[in-house]
Scaffold this motif. Structure first.
Motif, PDB file in Angstrom:
ATOM      1  N   UNK A 165       0.851  -1.195   0.000  1.00  0.00           N
ATOM      2  CA  UNK A 165       0.000   0.000   0.000  1.00  0.00           C
ATOM      3  C   UNK A 165       0.886   1.244   0.000  1.00  0.00           C
ATOM      4  N   UNK A 166       0.761   2.063  -1.030  1.00  0.00           N
ATOM      5  CA  UNK A 166       1.545   3.290  -1.160  1.00  0.00           C
ATOM      6  C   UNK A 166       0.784   4.444  -0.514  1.00  0.00           C
ATOM      7  N   UNK A 167       1.520   5.352   0.109  1.00  0.00           N
ATOM      8  CA  UNK A 167       0.878   6.412   0.886  1.00  0.00           C
ATOM      9  C   UNK A 167       0.172   7.436   0.003  1.00  0.00           C
ATOM     10  N   UNK A 168       0.838   7.964  -1.038  1.00  0.00           N
ATOM     11  CA  UNK A 168       0.264   9.044  -1.834  1.00  0.00           C
ATOM     12  C   UNK A 168       0.118   8.634  -3.297  1.00  0.00           C
ATOM     13  N   UNK A 169      -0.731   9.366  -4.008  1.00  0.00           N
ATOM     14  CA  UNK A 169      -0.930   9.115  -5.438  1.00  0.00           C
ATOM     15  C   UNK A 169       0.363   9.358  -6.218  1.00  0.00           C
ATOM     16  N   UNK A 170       1.097  10.411  -5.837  1.00  0.00           N
ATOM     17  CA  UNK A 170       2.331  10.733  -6.535  1.00  0.00           C
ATOM     18  C   UNK A 170       3.357   9.611  -6.388  1.00  0.00           C
ATOM     19  N   UNK A 171       3.495   9.079  -5.167  1.00  0.00           N
ATOM     20  CA  UNK A 171       4.446   7.983  -4.938  1.00  0.00           C
ATOM     21  C   UNK A 171       4.025   6.733  -5.701  1.00  0.00           C
ATOM     22  N   UNK A 172       2.728   6.536  -5.854  1.00  0.00           N
ATOM     23  CA  UNK A 172       2.237   5.338  -6.534  1.00  0.00           C
ATOM     24  C   UNK A 172       2.627   5.313  -8.012  1.00  0.00           C
ATOM     25  N   UNK A 173       2.926   6.487  -8.573  1.00  0.00           N
ATOM     26  CA  UNK A 173       3.329   6.543  -9.984  1.00  0.00           C
ATOM     27  C   UNK A 173       4.748   6.005 -10.194  1.00  0.00           C
ATOM     28  N   UNK A 174       5.546   6.006  -9.138  1.00  0.00           N
ATOM     29  CA  UNK A 174       6.958   5.669  -9.280  1.00  0.00           C
ATOM     30  C   UNK A 174       7.383   4.376  -8.591  1.00  0.00           C
ATOM     31  N   UNK A 175       6.574   3.869  -7.673  1.00  0.00           N
ATOM     32  CA  UNK A 175       6.977   2.651  -6.964  1.00  0.00           C
ATOM     33  C   UNK A 175       5.752   1.822  -6.592  1.00  0.00           C
ATOM     34  N   UNK A 176       6.024   0.540  -6.371  1.00  0.00           N
ATOM     35  CA  UNK A 176       4.942  -0.393  -6.058  1.00  0.00           C
ATOM     36  C   UNK A 176       4.946  -0.832  -4.592  1.00  0.00           C
ATOM     37  N   UNK A 177       6.043  -0.603  -3.904  1.00  0.00           N
ATOM     38  CA  UNK A 177       6.114  -0.960  -2.488  1.00  0.00           C
ATOM     39  C   UNK A 177       6.790   0.155  -1.704  1.00  0.00           C
ATOM     40  N   UNK A 178       6.563   0.154  -0.406  1.00  0.00           N
ATOM     41  CA  UNK A 178       7.252   1.064   0.491  1.00  0.00           C
ATOM     42  C   UNK A 178       8.000   0.253   1.532  1.00  0.00           C
ATOM     43  N   UNK A 179       9.128   0.786   1.953  1.00  0.00           N
ATOM     44  CA  UNK A 179       9.987   0.083   2.895  1.00  0.00           C
ATOM     45  C   UNK A 179       9.951   0.773   4.255  1.00  0.00           C
ATOM     46  N   UNK A 180       9.888  -0.026   5.288  1.00  0.00           N
ATOM     47  CA  UNK A 180       9.946   0.477   6.660  1.00  0.00           C
ATOM     48  C   UNK A 180      10.888  -0.380   7.482  1.00  0.00           C
ATOM     49  N   UNK A 181      11.049  -0.025   8.738  1.00  0.00           N
ATOM     50  CA  UNK A 181      11.939  -0.772   9.618  1.00  0.00           C
ATOM     51  C   UNK A 181      11.315  -0.924  10.996  1.00  0.00           C
ATOM     52  N   UNK A 182      11.622  -2.031  11.626  1.00  0.00           N
ATOM     53  CA  UNK A 182      11.211  -2.239  13.002  1.00  0.00           C
ATOM     54  C   UNK A 182      12.353  -2.926  13.741  1.00  0.00           C
ATOM     55  N   UNK A 183      12.404  -2.694  15.045  1.00  0.00           N
ATOM     56  CA  UNK A 183      13.479  -3.255  15.861  1.00  0.00           C
ATOM     57  C   UNK A 183      12.928  -4.363  16.748  1.00  0.00           C
ATOM     58  N   UNK A 184      13.691  -5.431  16.848  1.00  0.00           N
ATOM     59  CA  UNK A 184      13.277  -6.541  17.705  1.00  0.00           C
ATOM     60  C   UNK A 184      14.469  -7.046  18.518  1.00  0.00           C
ATOM     61  N   UNK A 185      14.141  -7.730  19.588  1.00  0.00           N
ATOM     62  CA  UNK A 185      15.103  -8.534  20.334  1.00  0.00           C
ATOM     63  C   UNK A 185      14.712  -9.985  20.099  1.00  0.00           C
TER      64      UNK A 185
END
Length: 296
Positions: A165-185
């Motif tokens: 799921x892409x956040x904005x319409x503009x971003x959707x024109x250039x990419x198909x995925x978004x990357x995030x990060x999470x921290x775990x132990x």
């Protein structure tokens, strides 16, 4: 209200986390809290009290005297005003009323303690009353917790995640995925020690035997009703309680805590479950007039 407790207590909680973040640090990008000198993991007392409050609110929902003072979405001033309403006054007239009633501070404190479990248990700083020069604004609670610390140094992992799921319409024109990060132990077992003063319960808040039983229940279940993606696999593994025969106690707390030993089993290098540890209590070394109970 029930009669205040008559015995002093100390207790130790062992809880663990698997592939999760038990207590993120907002000043460090929400990374798990770690002692930078030793590498041991840390969970703050405030974090644990939040879990206990949430659990009490769940198991005591609607029960008189078991409301929660420090809670999301409710300004503290709103709860403070209830004491003024109970006394038939407001902030404007409170100083005049105090001049005529030397017991006013005690009446306000008792009202707040009788109605809110967490004030009766942990105490509170009630800013509204402090600003109005009332001595009841700071209540010292009989139940206190320290910081939890992991048994072994922890390894924090940064995990990259993606979403379609892409956040904005503009971003959707250039990419198909978004990357995030999470921290775990990956895994850690934590220990925290706690204290219950019967003396403060009697003199200040009225923390009762019924409150005590609800506190044990809330500690045991504090992660059961508070699941999230970051804390999905967390559990209280041990609750070890030391009960003194008297109000002021029969032995120093450190002597009781020193009877508890937690260590890795032979051959375990990197623990990945609670069963990789062994927990023992030297009950023969518990001083006279103190009773040790392993509640889990």
């Amino acid at each position: 209200m029930s009669e205040a407790i008559k015995n002093r207590y100390e207790f130790t909680i062992l809880f663990d986390v698997e592939n999760g973040n038990p207590n993120g640090d907002p000043d460090a990008g929400n990374m798990p809290r770690v002692d930078p000198e030793t590498g041991y993991g840390i969970v703050t007392d405030v974090c644990l009290k939040r879990k206990i409050r949430n659990c009490i609110e769940t198991i005591c929902e609607g029960k008189p005297g078991y409301r929660i003072y420090v809670k999301e979405g409710v300004p503290l001033q709103r709860s403070d005003k209830e004491a003024y309403t109970y006394l038939g006054t407001d902030e404007k007239d409170i100083k005049k009323m105090k001049t005529n009633d030397p017991e006013l501070d005690k009446k306000i404190r008792d009202f707040m303690c009788q109605n809110f479990f967490d004030i009766r248990t942990f105490g509170a700083v009630m800013t509204t009353f402090v600003k109005n020069a009332l001595n009841c604004g700071q209540v010292r609670g009989p139940v206190q917790l320290g910081f939890a610390r992991s048994i072994d140094p922890v390894v924090t992992q940064e995990v990259t995640i993606t979403r379609v799921a892409i956040t904005t319409e503009k971003d959707a024109e250039n990419k198909k995925t978004e990357i995030g990060r999470k921290y775990i132990i990956p895994y850690a077992l934590y220990r925290v020690d706690g204290y219950i003063s019967a003396n403060l319960a009697r003199k200040v808040t009225g923390f009762s035997e019924e409150d005590l039983q609800y506190l044990w229940q809330a500690i045991i279940n504090m992660f059961e009703y508070d699941r999230s993606a970051a804390r999905g696999n967390m559990a209280v593994r041990e609750l070890i309680v030391f009960k003194h025969d008297s109000e002021l106690g029969n032995a120093p707390a450190y002597k009781l805590f020193d009877t508890i030993h937690v260590h890795k089993k032979d051959g375990v290098v990197a623990p990945r479950s609670y069963h990789d540890y062994e927990v023992t209590v030297d009950e023969d070394k518990v001083p006279e007039h103190v009773t040790c109970t392993r509640m889990i």
